[in-house]
Design a protein around this motif. Sequence first.
Motif, short mmCIF file in Angstrom:
data_model
loop_
_atom_site.label_atom_id
_atom_site.label_comp_id
_atom_site.label_asym_id
_atom_site.label_seq_id
_atom_site.Cartn_x
_atom_site.Cartn_y
_atom_site.Cartn_z
N VAL A 17 0.86 -1.20 0.00
CA VAL A 17 0.00 0.00 0.00
C VAL A 17 0.89 1.24 0.00
N PRO A 18 0.38 2.38 -0.45
CA PRO A 18 1.16 3.62 -0.42
C PRO A 18 1.56 3.96 1.00
N SER A 19 2.86 4.31 1.18
CA SER A 19 3.39 4.61 2.51
C SER A 19 3.44 6.12 2.70
N VAL A 20 2.97 6.58 3.85
CA VAL A 20 2.96 8.01 4.18
C VAL A 20 3.66 8.18 5.51
N ALA A 21 4.60 9.14 5.57
CA ALA A 21 5.31 9.41 6.83
C ALA A 21 4.52 10.43 7.63
N ALA A 22 4.71 10.37 8.95
CA ALA A 22 4.07 11.35 9.83
C ALA A 22 5.14 11.96 10.71
N LEU A 23 5.19 13.31 10.73
CA LEU A 23 6.17 14.01 11.57
C LEU A 23 5.36 14.96 12.45
N CYS A 24 5.37 14.74 13.75
CA CYS A 24 4.49 15.47 14.66
C CYS A 24 5.32 16.37 15.57
N SER A 25 4.72 17.49 15.91
CA SER A 25 5.31 18.34 16.95
C SER A 25 5.00 17.68 18.29
N ASP A 26 5.73 18.14 19.32
CA ASP A 26 5.54 17.55 20.64
C ASP A 26 4.14 17.81 21.15
N GLU A 27 3.64 18.99 20.90
CA GLU A 27 2.32 19.34 21.40
C GLU A 27 1.24 18.49 20.72
N ALA A 28 1.40 18.32 19.42
CA ALA A 28 0.43 17.48 18.70
C ALA A 28 0.48 16.04 19.21
N GLU A 29 1.69 15.58 19.46
CA GLU A 29 1.84 14.21 19.98
C GLU A 29 1.17 14.09 21.35
N ARG A 30 1.27 15.21 22.16
CA ARG A 30 0.69 15.18 23.50
C ARG A 30 -0.83 15.05 23.43
N LEU A 31 -1.41 15.73 22.44
CA LEU A 31 -2.87 15.66 22.31
C LEU A 31 -3.33 14.23 22.00
N SER A 154 -3.07 23.14 17.49
CA SER A 154 -3.62 24.50 17.48
C SER A 154 -3.28 25.23 18.77
N SER A 155 -2.88 24.50 19.79
CA SER A 155 -2.59 25.15 21.07
C SER A 155 -1.16 25.66 21.14
N GLU A 156 -0.38 25.44 20.11
CA GLU A 156 1.00 25.91 20.14
C GLU A 156 1.02 27.43 19.96
N ALA A 157 2.13 28.00 20.42
CA ALA A 157 2.24 29.49 20.35
C ALA A 157 2.27 29.95 18.90
N GLU A 158 3.11 29.33 18.10
CA GLU A 158 3.24 29.74 16.69
C GLU A 158 3.09 28.50 15.82
N PHE A 163 5.13 24.51 11.70
CA PHE A 163 5.05 23.78 10.43
C PHE A 163 6.34 23.96 9.63
N SER A 164 6.85 25.14 9.66
CA SER A 164 8.09 25.40 8.91
C SER A 164 9.22 24.55 9.46
N LYS A 165 9.30 24.50 10.80
CA LYS A 165 10.36 23.69 11.43
C LYS A 165 10.22 22.23 11.02
N LEU A 166 8.99 21.75 11.06
CA LEU A 166 8.76 20.34 10.71
C LEU A 166 9.12 20.08 9.26
N GLN A 205 -11.92 29.16 17.82
CA GLN A 205 -11.78 30.31 16.91
C GLN A 205 -10.33 30.45 16.46
N ARG A 206 -9.44 30.28 17.44
CA ARG A 206 -8.00 30.39 17.09
C ARG A 206 -7.62 29.32 16.09
N ALA A 207 -8.14 28.13 16.32
CA ALA A 207 -7.82 27.02 15.43
C ALA A 207 -8.31 27.33 14.01
N ASP A 208 -9.54 27.87 13.91
CA ASP A 208 -10.09 28.18 12.59
C ASP A 208 -9.24 29.24 11.90
#
Length: 1436
Positions: A17-31, A154-158, A163-166, A205-208
Amino acid sequence: MAQCVQSVQELIPDSFVPSVAALCSDEAERLTRRNHLSFAELLKPFSRLTSEVHMRDPNNQLHIIKNLKISVTNIVTQPPQPAAIRKLLNDVVSGSQPAEGLVANVITAGDYDLNISATTPWFESYRDTFLQSMPASDHEFLNHYLACMLVASSSEAEPVEQFSKLSQEQHRIQHNSEHSYPKWFIPNTLKYYVLVHDVNAGDEQRADSIYEEMKQKYGTQGCYLLKINSRTSNRSSDEQIPDPWSQYLQKNSIQNQESFEDGPATITSNKNSESNLLSLDELDNEVKVDGLPNNFRAHPLQLDQSSDPSNSIEGPDHLKSASSSHETKKANTGIIHGACLTLTDHDRIRQFIQEFTFRGLLPHIEKTIRQLNDQLISRKGLSRSLFSATKKWFSGSKVPEKSINELKNTSGLLYPPEAPELQIRKMADLCFLVQHYDLAYSCYHTAKKDFLNEQAMLYAAGALEMAAVSAFLQPGAPRPYPAHYMDTAIQTYRDICKNMVLAERCVLLSAEILKSQSKYSEAAALLIRLTSEDSDLRSALLLEQAAHCFINMKSPMVRKYAFHMILAGHRFSKAGQKKHALRCYCQAMQVYKGKGWSLAEDHINFTIGRQSYTLRQLDNAVSAFRHILINESKQSATQQGAFLREYLYVYKNVSQLSPDGPLPQLPLPYINSSATRVFFGHDRRPADGEKQAATHVSLDQEYDSESSQQWQELEEQVVAVVNKGVTPSSFHTTQYCLNSYSDNSRFPLAVVEEPITVEVAFRNPLKVPLLLTDLSLLWKFQPQDFNAKDNGEVKELVTGNPEMIGSEVISEFLINSEESKVARIKLFPHHIGELHILGVVYNLGTIQGSMTVDGIGASLGYHAGKHSLSMSVRGRQDLEIQGPRLNNTKEEKTSIKYGPDRRLDPIITEEMPLLEVFFIHFPTGLLCGEIRKAYVEFVNVSKCPLTGLKVVSKRPEFFTFGGNTAVLTPLSPSASENCSAYKTVVTDSTSVCTALISTASSVDFGIGIGSQPEVIPVPLPDSVLLPGASVQLPMWLRGPDEEGVHEINFLFYYESVNKQPKIRHRILRHTAVICTSRSLNVRATVCRSNSLEDEEGSGGNLLVFVDVENVNTSEAGVKEFHIVQVSSSSKHWKLQKSVNPSENKDAKLASREKGKFCFKAIRCKEKEAATQPSEKYTFADIIFGNEQIISSASPCADFFYRSLSSELKKPQAQLSMHSEKQSLEDAMRLIQKCSEVDLNIVILWKAYVVEDSKQLILEGQHHVVLRAIGTEAFSYIQKQEPPEMELLKFVRTENTTISSKPSVEQLSSLIKTSLHYPESFNHPFHLKSICLVPVTLLLSNCSHTDVDVIVDLRHKAASPETLEVHGSFTWLGQTQYRLQLKSQEIHSLQLKACFVHTGVYNLGTPRVFAKLTDQVTVFETSQQNAIPALIIISNV
């Protein structure tokens, strides 16, 4: 192969099957961690699209993709270690076991009915995990990452900055030369930006707004807002949200080795993966360690030679890999996944995957395929044309495919990523991933040619493999499956590239494809080809699947299935998969069981036993080891010894688990239950000097149906006599020894305080000795008081209570290898009641080494016993005896029914007297007719008095206890000369040759008409024998007349003074064995004396001739026989005197000598004749020595009467019922009676024997019964040899009881004639020419009736036998007389004979005719012809 859940058409697309990589920020991983899931794990259950997907191929044709699935995994920069993959696969297999309630598939093939699990979920789990955990490689792109999801919260400061860092991190990982892993499909990887929003805690709202910003920056098709965690984790208990993650997380995919801690994902994952891999590697080394050290390194069917079970079974406990997998399972089972997610969240995730695939991934793939296609077309012009022109120029238009062996080992050739050959491969893989199999096949086919031309073997094998799969998966199947592609690929991977992982993938795929085409034989061959020593787990699984191929064929190959199952089980065992190993062996056992493959069966059972023991399935282990031992094993002695020790070791462990449980049933030694014998009573005492105990019944005697029948008849006879001639209906034969031949339908009776011996027949089937210790009987007892009421409470004692029943314990009982041996175990009943013997209980062990020991000595026995304590188990075996098959009624004949066998269920009755009999000075050898005196001692060894003692025998003529009166029985042998057994009187010499008369009655000696001479009462004083008392009685024996060995059975019968309801009488048996040798042979005849008057005036004298021959051979050491006395015994006659002319008083006969005696016998006087003629006998003794043996006393008269007893038993001849024949028969009877003589001769003798230079005197007697005049009688009739051939008779002979005409001998006795005349007569013939001589003819009527007589005087003898003399004479006067003679009358006729010459004349010419007065027939008597009557006429 076994059936699979997925078909091969579903399996292959799901595996690639098609393989897709996932690279998560720490905050996203925490959620996502709030749900105990990583981001990749969160998506896993939703990674399959629920709808069809469309895309366009390079030719702009619409292509439909069904059931597309994508694989999202976290980025791991370290390639997975082979050891870690091995451990994972090991855990997957050990974690997948057959379901408990799974219904097995029953396959019937020929004679076999096999229960086989139709599915093998452990193999499917292994296969799926193996295909998913394939490390990415450079020669193929199927599992290279096509895209990368960059995930921030969405709860991260920036978030945008994050995303740029990732993105930079992803770029660094892909393009930096430090990271060779993971692999990326193309340099321009699709990046998809995902913003994760926590609904419960975050600001929507911030997330949107952030999402709007992302859409501006990355485009609507490059980003997504994923809202999760719609509620708090502490959910109420009543809510049931499904958990779709658990089934995926069990597998612990290799790619998900990242840490669950917070922090930079990639760094922590790197560190943790390394540490994990190290530990996994260590674990893997232990996985390879087998629980059975050094046992299965050899060939799988090589049986284990290890002798110490502690080594062999107590290896390392469970494998750590298995235990670790159990631990992780336990850890996982308590965790709830997705606790913060609602069903709406589930739908959002599903929607996210759909959006990503539709808007991001598939357009990217479509674009990439077009680019690759364009590149290939643009490059084709120059490079392809150059290539093809060169090839055509040098090698013709077609390039032949070289065989593998010709190709150089160029598997090391590597292409740069931009190489055009790789671009074709990339395009083929992309088409394959999106199920465009037509295009994929053509690309693979092209790539395959290029790689083969350049001899890049690894690349070529990969192209061949995928070309074959694509060809198979093409819709509509335009071409057959090219199996040879796969074969070439497998061979290349295995032999040239040495890459077993890729070879295994080929085999797994190809085998599934072949199975789907029902090509089981090819699939099996393929699977077996890849078994090797480098991986036991892989080999085990493939062998098992090969076995399933064999059984699933059109005609199942059952034995091949079983054989490969055994091989698979062996490899499972080496791989540490004990449960799977056990399962394989058990499946194979179904085939080998009971087919005579005993060595294979032993191997399987042994392995099952060991594996079961390791898995703590102790009952199964015991059962398996038991089977090895109870089958007729063909193993060597050492091997059997090893089996036995293993069995004992396992059994010991089982018994220690439940020490208070019931005793287990032991399989060894074999017990032949039907051969069990039960003996009631004490053991026989051995002979003590001159004392010899009665043989009675013992377990040492072999059963003989003939003798058993004889004993039964004897007992019936004596019981009938005791009960006045009638056998009571309640009578049953006494049985002291019960065996398989006896009648065991009734409960046997045993007497309290008398031991019961049970003989158990053991057989050791092994070649090693067995040692049984503390062997005793197992029983239960119901005590009863027979005097009390039956409804009293009956208490049942199952355990051994020595106060009720004492048990003998045999401390050691050794059975040598393959030996049958009986054990005799005693019980001592101390109480009345019902006893049930259930079986035997013992410790089973073996002695050190397998040597055969003939008997255990004191020291060895102690040593063996000491050894067996450590290696023996306590157990039992039941004695279950099947009764005889019933065959009486119609129902029983038509069905199979068995009667009861109650030999082990005796009823213990009250005390009874117990008699012991001892024989003192009892001879073993006698001369025929020899009389010997012995003594019999009767001892009452019980506590009850006994009475009614009788002895019964079929040979009453062999022995006597003396007469009824003390006068007739001599007191002791010392009262006479030479210690004679006879009663003797010293006589004076004057009475020699004349008879001494005495009388005796047969009743005095227990003989008479209607009595039973075989049943002899034993003359006990007061007819009672008190407890502990003993009585000695004399017993005279007479050697049987027939030479040879004689077995003479005595049955002693006695009763208790106190009558018992259960046992009315008891018996004691004795068999005497006597060897007789020849002594004398006596013949006798009797004839009438010619003299009509005797000295005493009564009519009728007889002459008795006795011939005595010494037929003794000198072997017995007999020097000579002396005839010391001849006695007669008769009711009517007696011997008067001896007429032997010899002066020698003592008649001696040396060996082979003969002697003849002549005696005169006269009628008894009326006063001597008894009033009851049937009982009184007159004895007359004629003595040749100086000592008279009183023949009318014991033992002479006893033996005489006993020899007659068979005659006395005969009933008197009954009169005929036919009146017309009556008169004739009466006449015949009267005529016969004239010639009857009822005279019995007793010859008494002494024999002088030289033995050990001492002279012994033996004495004896012979009897001759004289029935009729002129008939020769013998003391013993020699048996005549039957003729070899007899003529067949076709005419039945008439059986007439009395002949119509009397014989000459009978007639000659009717009238006795006697001529009285002078012997010589002087006559002066010169004075008177005629000489007249007076002659008196005496006629005597010998019969008891009137006789009419006709006397005819003839001038010439009628018979030619008469003496012919010179000249003739004539009778003068009346020449025919007719007279009637009264009974016993003597009549004289005065006749005159006339002579004319001198000479010798025979006067015996008168013919005498006689007839009974009331008869018509006239008979001629021929008495006068017997002796010629000669007269001498002389001239004066």
